[in-house]
Each structure stands twice: as C-alpha cells, then as structure tokens.
Design a protein around this motif. Structure first.
Motif, PDB file in Angstrom:
ATOM      1  N   VAL A 160       0.822  -1.208   0.000  1.00 55.56           N
ATOM      2  CA  VAL A 160       0.000   0.000   0.000  1.00 55.56           C
ATOM      3  C   VAL A 160       0.856   1.257   0.000  1.00 55.56           C
ATOM      4  CG1 VAL A 160      -1.745   1.301   1.275  1.00 55.56           C
ATOM      5  CG2 VAL A 160      -1.901  -1.190   1.127  1.00 55.56           C
ATOM      6  N   THR A 161       1.952   1.229   0.737  1.00 54.01           N
ATOM      7  CA  THR A 161       2.772   2.441   0.853  1.00 54.01           C
ATOM      8  C   THR A 161       3.358   2.866  -0.489  1.00 54.01           C
ATOM      9  OG1 THR A 161       4.696   1.083   1.434  1.00 54.01           O
ATOM     10  CG2 THR A 161       3.353   1.943   3.246  1.00 54.01           C
ATOM     11  N   GLY A 162       3.480   1.928  -1.421  1.00 57.15           N
ATOM     12  CA  GLY A 162       4.024   2.264  -2.732  1.00 57.15           C
ATOM     13  C   GLY A 162       2.967   2.606  -3.755  1.00 57.15           C
ATOM     14  N   MET A 163       1.702   2.638  -3.334  1.00 57.19           N
ATOM     15  CA  MET A 163       0.604   2.904  -4.260  1.00 57.19           C
ATOM     16  C   MET A 163       0.257   4.388  -4.301  1.00 57.19           C
ATOM     17  SD  MET A 163      -2.124  -0.165  -3.497  1.00 57.19           S
ATOM     18  CE  MET A 163      -1.716  -1.887  -3.737  1.00 57.19           C
ATOM     19  N   THR A 164      -0.168   4.820  -5.474  1.00 55.18           N
ATOM     20  CA  THR A 164      -0.743   6.156  -5.580  1.00 55.18           C
ATOM     21  C   THR A 164      -2.187   6.095  -5.099  1.00 55.18           C
ATOM     22  OG1 THR A 164      -1.559   5.792  -7.831  1.00 55.18           O
ATOM     23  CG2 THR A 164       0.701   6.617  -7.589  1.00 55.18           C
ATOM     24  N   LYS A 165      -2.817   7.245  -5.001  1.00 55.31           N
ATOM     25  CA  LYS A 165      -4.207   7.294  -4.566  1.00 55.31           C
ATOM     26  C   LYS A 165      -5.098   6.485  -5.506  1.00 55.31           C
ATOM     27  CE  LYS A 165      -8.045  10.506  -3.764  1.00 55.31           C
ATOM     28  NZ  LYS A 165      -8.465  11.926  -3.748  1.00 55.31           N
ATOM     29  N   LEU A 166      -4.902   6.644  -6.815  1.00 55.80           N
ATOM     30  CA  LEU A 166      -5.723   5.922  -7.792  1.00 55.80           C
ATOM     31  C   LEU A 166      -5.471   4.421  -7.725  1.00 55.80           C
ATOM     32  CD1 LEU A 166      -5.511   8.284 -10.914  1.00 55.80           C
ATOM     33  CD2 LEU A 166      -7.419   7.999  -9.318  1.00 55.80           C
ATOM     34  N   GLU A 167      -4.214   4.035  -7.547  1.00 55.25           N
ATOM     35  CA  GLU A 167      -3.887   2.608  -7.457  1.00 55.25           C
ATOM     36  C   GLU A 167      -4.522   1.979  -6.223  1.00 55.25           C
ATOM     37  OE1 GLU A 167       0.482   2.610  -9.716  1.00 55.25           O
ATOM     38  OE2 GLU A 167       0.354   2.836  -7.533  1.00 55.25           O
ATOM     39  N   LEU A 168      -4.495   2.689  -5.110  1.00 55.07           N
ATOM     40  CA  LEU A 168      -5.102   2.164  -3.891  1.00 55.07           C
ATOM     41  C   LEU A 168      -6.618   2.075  -4.037  1.00 55.07           C
ATOM     42  CD1 LEU A 168      -4.979   1.182  -1.027  1.00 55.07           C
ATOM     43  CD2 LEU A 168      -4.821   3.558  -0.233  1.00 55.07           C
ATOM     44  N   GLN A 169      -7.219   3.080  -4.644  1.00 51.15           N
ATOM     45  CA  GLN A 169      -8.664   3.039  -4.872  1.00 51.15           C
ATOM     46  C   GLN A 169      -9.043   1.840  -5.736  1.00 51.15           C
ATOM     47  OE1 GLN A 169      -9.177   7.018  -6.483  1.00 51.15           O
ATOM     48  NE2 GLN A 169     -10.119   7.750  -4.589  1.00 51.15           N
ATOM     49  N   GLN A 170      -8.231   1.562  -6.770  1.00 49.85           N
ATOM     50  CA  GLN A 170      -8.505   0.425  -7.643  1.00 49.85           C
ATOM     51  C   GLN A 170      -8.323  -0.895  -6.898  1.00 49.85           C
ATOM     52  OE1 GLN A 170      -9.714   0.537 -10.864  1.00 49.85           O
ATOM     53  NE2 GLN A 170      -9.968  -1.663 -10.513  1.00 49.85           N
ATOM     54  N   ALA A 171      -7.288  -0.967  -6.063  1.00 50.92           N
ATOM     55  CA  ALA A 171      -7.046  -2.189  -5.290  1.00 50.92           C
ATOM     56  C   ALA A 171      -8.197  -2.462  -4.329  1.00 50.92           C
ATOM     57  CB  ALA A 171      -5.730  -2.071  -4.520  1.00 50.92           C
ATOM     58  N   LEU A 172      -8.709  -1.418  -3.705  1.00 52.98           N
ATOM     59  CA  LEU A 172      -9.850  -1.576  -2.797  1.00 52.98           C
ATOM     60  C   LEU A 172     -11.102  -1.989  -3.570  1.00 52.98           C
ATOM     61  CD1 LEU A 172      -9.278   1.515  -0.475  1.00 52.98           C
ATOM     62  CD2 LEU A 172      -9.056  -0.894   0.160  1.00 52.98           C
ATOM     63  N   LYS A 173     -11.264  -1.424  -4.764  1.00 55.60           N
ATOM     64  CA  LYS A 173     -12.409  -1.784  -5.599  1.00 55.60           C
ATOM     65  C   LYS A 173     -12.326  -3.247  -6.016  1.00 55.60           C
ATOM     66  CE  LYS A 173     -14.835  -0.447  -9.838  1.00 55.60           C
ATOM     67  NZ  LYS A 173     -14.842   0.479 -11.004  1.00 55.60           N
ATOM     68  N   ASP A 174     -11.128  -3.690  -6.410  1.00 53.58           N
ATOM     69  CA  ASP A 174     -10.939  -5.091  -6.801  1.00 53.58           C
ATOM     70  C   ASP A 174     -11.225  -6.017  -5.624  1.00 53.58           C
ATOM     71  OD1 ASP A 174     -10.208  -4.221  -9.301  1.00 53.58           O
ATOM     72  OD2 ASP A 174      -8.044  -4.388  -8.935  1.00 53.58           O
ATOM     73  N   ARG A 175     -10.802  -5.595  -4.442  1.00 51.73           N
ATOM     74  CA  ARG A 175     -11.058  -6.406  -3.250  1.00 51.73           C
ATOM     75  C   ARG A 175     -12.550  -6.539  -2.990  1.00 51.73           C
ATOM     76  NH1 ARG A 175     -12.987  -5.180   1.439  1.00 51.73           N
ATOM     77  NH2 ARG A 175     -12.535  -6.474   3.275  1.00 51.73           N
ATOM     78  N   GLN A 198     -17.520  -9.676  -3.112  1.00 50.99           N
ATOM     79  CA  GLN A 198     -18.893  -9.808  -3.587  1.00 50.99           C
ATOM     80  C   GLN A 198     -19.081 -11.112  -4.359  1.00 50.99           C
ATOM     81  OE1 GLN A 198     -20.222  -6.528  -5.986  1.00 50.99           O
ATOM     82  NE2 GLN A 198     -22.141  -7.487  -6.531  1.00 50.99           N
ATOM     83  N   GLU A 199     -18.103 -11.456  -5.203  1.00 50.14           N
ATOM     84  CA  GLU A 199     -18.188 -12.704  -5.960  1.00 50.14           C
ATOM     85  C   GLU A 199     -18.188 -13.905  -5.022  1.00 50.14           C
ATOM     86  OE1 GLU A 199     -14.970 -12.658  -8.689  1.00 50.14           O
ATOM     87  OE2 GLU A 199     -15.874 -11.165 -10.027  1.00 50.14           O
ATOM     88  N   SER A 200     -17.378 -13.838  -3.972  1.00 49.86           N
ATOM     89  CA  SER A 200     -17.335 -14.929  -3.003  1.00 49.86           C
ATOM     90  C   SER A 200     -18.684 -15.092  -2.311  1.00 49.86           C
ATOM     91  CB  SER A 200     -16.242 -14.661  -1.965  1.00 49.86           C
ATOM     92  OG  SER A 200     -16.237 -15.653  -0.966  1.00 49.86           O
ATOM     93  N   GLU A 201     -19.299 -13.973  -1.945  1.00 47.77           N
ATOM     94  CA  GLU A 201     -20.607 -14.032  -1.295  1.00 47.77           C
ATOM     95  C   GLU A 201     -21.668 -14.561  -2.254  1.00 47.77           C
ATOM     96  OE1 GLU A 201     -21.199 -10.058   0.023  1.00 47.77           O
ATOM     97  OE2 GLU A 201     -19.901 -10.253   1.791  1.00 47.77           O
ATOM     98  N   GLU A 202     -21.566 -14.175  -3.543  1.00 52.49           N
ATOM     99  CA  GLU A 202     -22.528 -14.661  -4.530  1.00 52.49           C
ATOM    100  C   GLU A 202     -22.401 -16.166  -4.727  1.00 52.49           C
ATOM    101  OE1 GLU A 202     -21.773 -12.364  -7.989  1.00 52.49           O
ATOM    102  OE2 GLU A 202     -22.870 -10.592  -7.284  1.00 52.49           O
ATOM    103  N   ILE A 203     -21.162 -16.664  -4.704  1.00 50.01           N
ATOM    104  CA  ILE A 203     -20.951 -18.108  -4.837  1.00 50.01           C
ATOM    105  C   ILE A 203     -21.583 -18.841  -3.653  1.00 50.01           C
ATOM    106  CG2 ILE A 203     -19.187 -19.917  -4.778  1.00 50.01           C
ATOM    107  CD1 ILE A 203     -17.390 -18.066  -6.407  1.00 50.01           C
TER     108      ILE A 203
END
Length: 285
Positions: free
Chosen positions: A120-135, A140-145
C-alpha cells in the motif's frame, strides 16, 4: 573531476522532492492522529450541546472534520503512541494521510490483512482506490458463490420434495415399489406396459369400498379433484425447482429432470386403464 553520483540533475531533485512529499504526508497522518486524540479528550470535557460551538470558536473545525480526525485516532491511535521514546512501529505508520483515509472503510482485521497482502505504501491514490475496488468485487463474488450454493441445495431439496409429493399422490398399483425385480417386471409390463419406478417410497394401498351412501360418488369426485390439484401444484413446484437448478448446475438439473420424467411416464402409463385389468383390487365390506 566531480563524482557523478552527487551531480545535481533534474531526476535527482525530483526524487528528493518525492521523498520529502511522502515524509510530509506521513507526518501529516501522525499529526492528524494526535489532533484526533486531543479532540476526543476535549469532547469529554465540553458541556453537552456545546461541542459544535466549541469546535468553531476554539479550533475553527467543522463537525465533519472533527469526526474524521477522531476516527483516525480511534482506528490508528494504537500505532502512534503518545509517550516519547515508546516504540510501536506498525505498517500503518508508513501510510500517508490520504492512504489512511481510504483504508478507514475496512474493518480493523480486514485492514491488517489488506496491508499484509498489498504494498500500500508504494501505491498512488488511484492505485489504492482500484485495489480496494478489486477487493470489494472479489468479496462480492465470493458471497454470490455462497448464495448460489445455498440456492443449489434448496433447489435440490425442492425437487426431491416435489417428486416425493407426486409419488404419494400418484395412483400406482399397491406396493409397486416393494415387488422383486422379476415379479415387478412381469406384473408392471402386463398391466402398465412400462417398468416400475425405482424408489424406496411406499405407495398407498388401493381398496375398493362398497357404500350404500347415495352421496358417495360426489365424495369421491371431490377427492379426485383434490388429488389432481395437489399433483398440479407439486408439478409446478417441480418445474420451478428445475428452472432454478438449470442456472446453477446443468448436470444436476438433467439428472433430476430424468428422474421426474421417469416417474411421470410411469404415472401416465398406469392411469391409462384403471383399475388395472390384470390386478384385481381388494374389496372391503
């Protein structure tokens, strides 16, 4: 001759600026946590109902800003000990103020797990936002399964219940499922033209009752109508369960469809001629 490693180039200067910027952001997070610590202390001392007024007059903070700073302290304060010289280095202390704010949306344990799995410390704001979105998408996919697995189990139960209901309401010959393979083959083929359905369910005994009551025909007509309605309802439940199962597991759906088809074909063949001409019914007087 000058050492090239100490030469002042635009690239070197840019790297220094970036380093100072990151250090400043880390200092900003530590400062924000300390301010949040003191805001919590002040809030406990200010008279009830005067908190917002105190913020505006004393420190010129809005209520939302104060809440955010206190939340930073509540979530990260343990990683920033207020006693000088006390060492408690944690990954959180390497975050910038912006990174810490973005991670506030994660529960404590999930935040620690996320920090351990991502740089995380090496991420930009946009990269961290994308990583959180991917998470969030992965979660959500796990819950749907999990929901699909529950629906699959429920669908199978529905199909089994529907088939059982059809079997109980069907008018198969007495003890058709209990006959031996040889006897079952001879009696069923002779009377119905098809092999008996394999099942452990005991079928109802068909008895012929002689009654003097003039209303007896109407009573049995009503019973026939009730049985037909029950079979119709069970068939609707069966097709609904098969439809749901089709989108969850096509192979299981096909297996259950064939079982239901075999049962329905046996019922249809059996009811063509009733009572069975070669199997007299027991008469109760």
């Amino acid at each position: 001759m000058n050492d090239l490693s100490t030469e002042r180039t635009p690239q070197v200067i840019a790297a220094e600026i970036t380093m100072i910027t990151r250090q400043t952001r880390k200092i900003l997070l530590a400062s924000a946590v300390e301010i949040g610590r003191r805001l919590k202390e002040a809030k406990s001392l200010v008279n009830h109902g005067e908190w917002e007024k105190w913020l505006e007059e004393s420190v010129r903070y809005s209520l939302s800003t104060a809440r955010r700073l206190m939340q930073l302290y509540e979530e990260y304060g343990a990683s920033f000990p207020d006693e000088p010289g006390l060492s408690n280095h944690a990954p959180v202390r390497d975050l910038t103020y912006t990174q810490a704010l973005l991670l506030l949306g994660l529960p404590g344990e999930e935040r620690e797990e996320f920090l351990a799995q991502n740089d995380v410390t090496g991420m930009t704001k946009l990269e961290l936002q994308q990583a959180l979105k991917d998470r969030d998408l992965a979660k959500q996919e796990s819950e749907e399964i999990q929901q699909e697995n529950k629906a699959l189990k429920k669908g199978l139960e529905g199909i089994n219940n529907a088939i059982s209901s059809l079997m109980v309401q069907s008018l198969l010959p007495e003890n058709a499922q209990r006959e031996s393979p040889a006897a079952g083959a001879s009696s069923s083929v002779g009377s119905t033209g098809s092999a008996p359905l394999e099942s452990n369910a005991a079928m109802p005994t068909h008895n012929l009752k002689t009654e003097i009551d003039p209303n007896a025909p109407a009573k049995y007509v009503e019973r026939c109508d009730t049985c037909c309605k029950t079979i119709s309802t069970a068939f609707f439940d069966l097709t609904t369960a098969l439809t749901n199962l089709h989108y969850l597991d096509g192979n299981l759906k096909e297996q259950k469809r064939k079982e239901a088809q075999k049962l329905l074909e046996t019922i249809a063949e059996t009811i063509k001629v009733w009572p069975p001409p070669k199997k007299p019914l027991k008469v109760i007087r």
